[in-house]
Design a protein around this motif. Structure first.
Motif, short mmCIF file in Angstrom:
data_model
loop_
_atom_site.label_atom_id
_atom_site.label_comp_id
_atom_site.label_asym_id
_atom_site.label_seq_id
_atom_site.Cartn_x
_atom_site.Cartn_y
_atom_site.Cartn_z
N ARG A 25 -27.01 2.18 48.79
CA ARG A 25 -26.98 2.74 47.62
C ARG A 25 -25.77 2.03 46.70
O ARG A 25 -25.51 2.18 45.54
CB ARG A 25 -26.80 4.29 47.40
CG ARG A 25 -25.38 4.68 48.02
CD ARG A 25 -25.16 6.04 48.31
NE ARG A 25 -25.78 6.86 47.15
CZ ARG A 25 -26.65 7.97 47.33
NH1 ARG A 25 -26.57 8.59 48.19
NH2 ARG A 25 -27.20 8.42 46.14
N HIS A 26 -24.91 1.19 47.69
CA HIS A 26 -23.46 0.87 47.06
C HIS A 26 -23.87 -0.56 46.56
O HIS A 26 -22.92 -1.19 46.03
CB HIS A 26 -22.39 0.94 47.92
CG HIS A 26 -22.20 2.16 48.32
ND1 HIS A 26 -21.64 3.16 47.70
CD2 HIS A 26 -22.36 2.89 49.58
CE1 HIS A 26 -21.37 4.41 48.43
NE2 HIS A 26 -21.86 4.11 49.61
N PHE A 27 -24.82 -1.26 46.91
CA PHE A 27 -25.13 -2.51 46.55
C PHE A 27 -25.45 -2.61 45.09
O PHE A 27 -26.32 -1.77 44.56
CB PHE A 27 -26.47 -3.27 47.30
CG PHE A 27 -26.73 -4.49 47.07
CD1 PHE A 27 -26.11 -5.46 47.42
CD2 PHE A 27 -27.96 -4.74 46.38
CE1 PHE A 27 -26.39 -6.89 47.25
CE2 PHE A 27 -28.19 -5.95 45.89
CZ PHE A 27 -27.62 -7.00 46.52
N TYR A 28 -25.05 -3.66 44.57
CA TYR A 28 -25.44 -4.19 43.10
C TYR A 28 -25.44 -5.38 42.50
O TYR A 28 -24.80 -6.21 43.43
CB TYR A 28 -24.41 -3.28 42.09
CG TYR A 28 -23.08 -3.83 41.88
CD1 TYR A 28 -22.90 -4.71 40.92
CD2 TYR A 28 -22.19 -3.37 42.97
CE1 TYR A 28 -21.57 -5.08 40.68
CE2 TYR A 28 -20.81 -3.93 42.73
CZ TYR A 28 -20.33 -4.59 41.65
OH TYR A 28 -19.21 -5.36 41.65
N VAL A 29 -26.16 -6.00 41.80
CA VAL A 29 -26.25 -7.38 41.38
C VAL A 29 -25.35 -7.44 40.06
O VAL A 29 -25.45 -6.64 39.12
CB VAL A 29 -27.65 -7.69 40.85
CG1 VAL A 29 -27.62 -9.04 40.54
CG2 VAL A 29 -28.70 -7.65 42.23
N THR A 30 -24.44 -8.40 40.24
CA THR A 30 -23.37 -8.45 39.07
C THR A 30 -23.92 -9.73 38.25
O THR A 30 -24.78 -10.38 38.26
CB THR A 30 -22.21 -9.12 39.68
OG1 THR A 30 -22.40 -10.50 40.18
CG2 THR A 30 -21.52 -8.44 40.95
N LYS A 37 -23.63 -10.79 44.04
CA LYS A 37 -23.89 -9.79 44.69
C LYS A 37 -22.39 -8.77 44.85
O LYS A 37 -21.31 -9.46 44.81
CB LYS A 37 -24.56 -9.87 46.18
CG LYS A 37 -25.74 -10.52 45.77
CD LYS A 37 -26.06 -11.17 47.30
CE LYS A 37 -27.54 -11.94 47.19
NZ LYS A 37 -27.65 -13.22 47.75
N CYS A 39 -20.59 -4.73 46.05
CA CYS A 39 -20.55 -3.54 46.88
C CYS A 39 -19.54 -2.62 45.95
O CYS A 39 -18.11 -2.70 45.93
CB CYS A 39 -19.78 -3.78 48.08
SG CYS A 39 -19.76 -2.15 49.05
N LYS A 40 -20.14 -1.56 45.59
CA LYS A 40 -19.31 -0.55 44.98
C LYS A 40 -18.47 0.28 45.91
O LYS A 40 -17.26 0.93 45.56
CB LYS A 40 -20.06 0.65 44.24
CG LYS A 40 -20.94 -0.24 43.14
CD LYS A 40 -21.98 0.73 42.47
CE LYS A 40 -22.81 0.02 41.36
NZ LYS A 40 -24.04 1.16 40.82
N LYS A 45 -17.08 -8.38 44.78
CA LYS A 45 -18.32 -8.97 44.48
C LYS A 45 -17.94 -10.23 45.59
O LYS A 45 -17.09 -10.69 45.73
CB LYS A 45 -18.15 -9.86 43.20
CG LYS A 45 -18.31 -8.77 42.15
CD LYS A 45 -18.55 -9.00 40.83
CE LYS A 45 -17.13 -9.75 40.24
NZ LYS A 45 -16.98 -10.04 38.80
N LYS A 68 -30.54 4.15 50.02
CA LYS A 68 -30.89 4.30 48.34
C LYS A 68 -31.60 5.64 48.68
O LYS A 68 -32.60 5.65 49.46
CB LYS A 68 -31.44 3.18 47.94
CG LYS A 68 -30.64 1.96 47.70
CD LYS A 68 -31.21 1.01 46.83
CE LYS A 68 -30.38 -0.26 46.50
NZ LYS A 68 -31.07 -1.09 45.87
#
Length: 72
Positions: A25-30, A37, A39-40, A45, A68
């Motif tokens: 759930r903390h992963f995101y695409v920049t 890639k 990590c919140k 990044k 997630k």
């Protein structure tokens, strides 16, 4: 015992599994092409998977992995 995608906390602690950040759930695409890639949870990044960056820099596996939520 906490279980995330059939990954137990003990397996994470002993580094016997590879953590898939794309299921976290903390992963995101920049939008940054140099660092696509992120990590919140840790607030950074990277070019590769964040879990691999955490392991390389700290010598310990990512302890922030959270599955997630599933969509109904």
């Amino acid at each position: 015992m906490d279980t995330f995608y059939s990954i137990t906390r003990e397996q994470i602690m002993t580094q016997t599994v590879r953590i898939n950040c794309m299921k976290c759930r903390h992963f995101y695409v920049t939008w940054d092409p140099k660092f696509p890639k992120g990590c919140k949870a840790y607030g950074f990044k990277t070019q590769g998977l964040p879990s691999q960056t955490v392991l390389a820099s700290s010598g310990k596996p990512c302890y922030q992995f959270e599955e997630k939520p599933t969509k109904p």
